[in-house]
Design an enzyme around this catalytic site. Structure first.
Site, PDB file in Angstrom:
ATOM      1  N   GLU A   1      15.584  -5.978  94.392  1.00 17.87           N
ATOM      2  CA  GLU A   1      15.512  -4.519  94.283  1.00 17.87           C
ATOM      3  C   GLU A   1      14.055  -4.083  94.141  1.00 17.87           C
ATOM      4  O   GLU A   1      13.463  -4.279  93.069  1.00 17.87           O
ATOM      5  CB  GLU A   1      16.257  -4.036  93.037  1.00 17.87           C
ATOM      6  CG  GLU A   1      17.739  -4.217  93.061  1.00 17.87           C
ATOM      7  CD  GLU A   1      18.396  -3.354  91.996  1.00 17.87           C
ATOM      8  OE1 GLU A   1      19.300  -2.595  92.347  1.00 17.87           O
ATOM      9  OE2 GLU A   1      17.980  -3.419  90.826  1.00 17.87           O
TER      10      GLU A   1
ATOM     11  N   ALA B   1      23.956   2.114  92.095  1.00 17.02           N
ATOM     12  CA  ALA B   1      24.251   2.890  90.892  1.00 17.02           C
ATOM     13  C   ALA B   1      24.425   4.361  91.229  1.00 17.02           C
ATOM     14  O   ALA B   1      25.543   4.884  91.261  1.00 17.02           O
ATOM     15  CB  ALA B   1      23.131   2.703  89.861  1.00 17.02           C
ATOM     16  N   SER B   2      23.320   5.064  91.499  1.00 19.42           N
ATOM     17  CA  SER B   2      23.370   6.517  91.587  1.00 19.42           C
ATOM     18  C   SER B   2      24.294   7.017  92.694  1.00 19.42           C
ATOM     19  O   SER B   2      24.896   8.086  92.556  1.00 19.42           O
ATOM     20  CB  SER B   2      21.956   7.095  91.762  1.00 19.42           C
ATOM     21  OG  SER B   2      21.244   6.432  92.768  1.00 19.42           O
TER      22      SER B   2
ATOM     23  N   ILE C   1      14.481   2.323  93.716  1.00 23.99           N
ATOM     24  CA  ILE C   1      15.651   2.502  92.847  1.00 23.99           C
ATOM     25  C   ILE C   1      15.824   3.975  92.487  1.00 23.99           C
ATOM     26  O   ILE C   1      14.870   4.650  92.098  1.00 23.99           O
ATOM     27  CB  ILE C   1      15.517   1.647  91.566  1.00 23.99           C
ATOM     28  CG1 ILE C   1      15.608   0.150  91.909  1.00 23.99           C
ATOM     29  CG2 ILE C   1      16.584   2.031  90.542  1.00 23.99           C
ATOM     30  CD1 ILE C   1      15.381  -0.775  90.725  1.00 23.99           C
TER      31      ILE C   1
ATOM     32  N   HIS D   1      17.692  -6.977  84.993  1.00 19.00           N
ATOM     33  CA  HIS D   1      17.636  -5.786  85.837  1.00 19.00           C
ATOM     34  C   HIS D   1      16.251  -5.156  85.736  1.00 19.00           C
ATOM     35  O   HIS D   1      15.576  -5.279  84.718  1.00 19.00           O
ATOM     36  CB  HIS D   1      18.710  -4.771  85.418  1.00 19.00           C
ATOM     37  CG  HIS D   1      18.822  -3.634  86.380  1.00 19.00           C
ATOM     38  ND1 HIS D   1      17.994  -2.534  86.326  1.00 19.00           N
ATOM     39  CD2 HIS D   1      19.632  -3.438  87.447  1.00 19.00           C
ATOM     40  CE1 HIS D   1      18.305  -1.719  87.306  1.00 19.00           C
ATOM     41  NE2 HIS D   1      19.295  -2.238  88.006  1.00 19.00           N
TER      42      HIS D   1
ATOM     43  N   GLY E   1      18.710   2.527  96.409  1.00 21.72           N
ATOM     44  CA  GLY E   1      18.870   3.608  97.375  1.00 21.72           C
ATOM     45  C   GLY E   1      20.078   3.491  98.290  1.00 21.72           C
ATOM     46  O   GLY E   1      20.219   4.280  99.232  1.00 21.72           O
TER      47      GLY E   1
ATOM     48  N   ASN F   1      26.664  -0.395  89.197  1.00 22.75           N
ATOM     49  CA  ASN F   1      26.043  -0.358  87.875  1.00 22.75           C
ATOM     50  C   ASN F   1      26.019   1.095  87.389  1.00 22.75           C
ATOM     51  O   ASN F   1      25.394   1.950  88.024  1.00 22.75           O
ATOM     52  CB  ASN F   1      24.623  -0.925  87.995  1.00 22.75           C
ATOM     53  CG  ASN F   1      23.845  -0.886  86.702  1.00 22.75           C
ATOM     54  OD1 ASN F   1      24.390  -0.583  85.643  1.00 22.75           O
ATOM     55  ND2 ASN F   1      22.564  -1.201  86.793  1.00 22.75           N
ATOM     56  N   LEU F   2      26.683   1.351  86.272  1.00 20.36           N
ATOM     57  CA  LEU F   2      26.725   2.732  85.766  1.00 20.36           C
ATOM     58  C   LEU F   2      25.501   3.076  84.914  1.00 20.36           C
ATOM     59  O   LEU F   2      25.371   4.226  84.466  1.00 20.36           O
ATOM     60  CB  LEU F   2      28.013   2.961  84.960  1.00 20.36           C
ATOM     61  CG  LEU F   2      29.322   2.726  85.720  1.00 20.36           C
ATOM     62  CD1 LEU F   2      30.513   3.108  84.843  1.00 20.36           C
ATOM     63  CD2 LEU F   2      29.347   3.499  87.030  1.00 20.36           C
ATOM     64  N   LYS F   3      24.633   2.077  84.665  1.00 21.66           N
ATOM     65  CA  LYS F   3      23.408   2.279  83.865  1.00 21.66           C
ATOM     66  C   LYS F   3      23.759   3.053  82.589  1.00 21.66           C
ATOM     67  O   LYS F   3      24.720   2.706  81.903  1.00 21.66           O
ATOM     68  CB  LYS F   3      22.345   2.974  84.722  1.00 21.66           C
ATOM     69  CG  LYS F   3      22.001   2.156  85.977  1.00 21.66           C
ATOM     70  CD  LYS F   3      20.759   2.613  86.711  1.00 21.66           C
ATOM     71  CE  LYS F   3      20.444   1.658  87.857  1.00 21.66           C
ATOM     72  NZ  LYS F   3      19.236   1.983  88.598  1.00 21.66           N
TER      73      LYS F   3
END
Ligand SMILES: O=C[C@H](O)COP(=O)(O)O
EC number: 5.3.1.1
Length: 214
Positions: free
Chosen positions: A133, A194-195, A138, A85, A173, A6-8
């Site tokens: 999640e 994502a991150s 997150i 989400h 995470g 997920n690139l958010k």
């Protein structure tokens, strides 16, 4: 294992991530998808990577200014969508509507939830998959599979008690191949992250590490 990136709304280059994900998926044989901003779906899909929307609204065609129409993201090239989400929370009735809208448009669905009890509730809506999640993990650097393994196993049980056909993913995470292997050992059939990729200096290297133990 399915790896859903997920690139958010991160300020990364979606095409750099998409091409890396496409290549790593082809080289490893691991299913990897990228979920960019809605405005980037068509050019991400054009790379050939499996492309997902981050959200669709519960409405059909019509007078719904500002909505994200399931048919529109499908037409742009998405084959699946996240729903509910943690950063795009919805009421249960609207989650149900979005699942139905996505199915109407032929999109695969993954409904997110905070905890195993919510996983049970959203599994009853008939999505293809659910993702647990814990919000507090997150964006952090400790994997849910390490920090709270019980939440993953309980989510797997909770979904299975409602509908054995619903796949269970976990997220928050996750950034390494060890995290992915641990999630798989806990019963998850995919991860949502994502991150660990979107904020990586080298997204391709991050993706290669994620699939290294599979
Ligand atoms: O959609 C992805 C999840 O919110 C996890 O995000 P994260 O990998 O940055 O913790």
């Amino acid at each position: 294992m399915f790896i859903l990136v997920n690139l958010k709304a991160y300020p990364c280059d979606p095409i750099e991530v998409a091409t890396a994900a496409r290549d790593v998926a082809e080289e490893s044989g691991v299913r990897i998808a990228v979920s960019p901003q809605a405005a980037d779906i068509s050019r991400v899909a054009a790379t050939g990577v499996e492309t997902w929307a981050q959200h669709v609204d519960p409405n059909d065609y019509g007078s719904h200014t500002g909505s994200t129409l399931a048919e529109a993201v499908a037409e742009a090239g998405a084959v699946g969508t996240l729903i509910n989400h943690s950063e795009k929370r919805m009421k249960l009735a609207d989650i149900d509507g979005s699942v139905q809208a996505a199915e109407r448009a032929g999109l695969e669905t993954c409904v997110c939830a905070n905890n195993p009890a919510q996983i049970g509730a959203v599994s009853a809506l008939g999505p293809d998959s659910v993702a647990v999640e814990p919000p507090e993990l997150i964006g952090g650097d400790v994997s849910v599979a390490t920090a709270d393994p019980g939440i993953v196993t309980d989510a797997v049980d909770s979904a299975a008690n409602v509908d054995e056909d619903v796949d269970v993913y976990c997220g928050a995470g996750i950034s390494t191949g060890d995290d992915v292997v641990t999630a798989e050992e806990l019963g998850a059939s995919g991860i949502l992250l994502a991150s660990g990729v979107a904020k990586a200096d080298d997204p391709r290297a991050a993706l290669e590490d994620l699939v290294s133990g599979l």
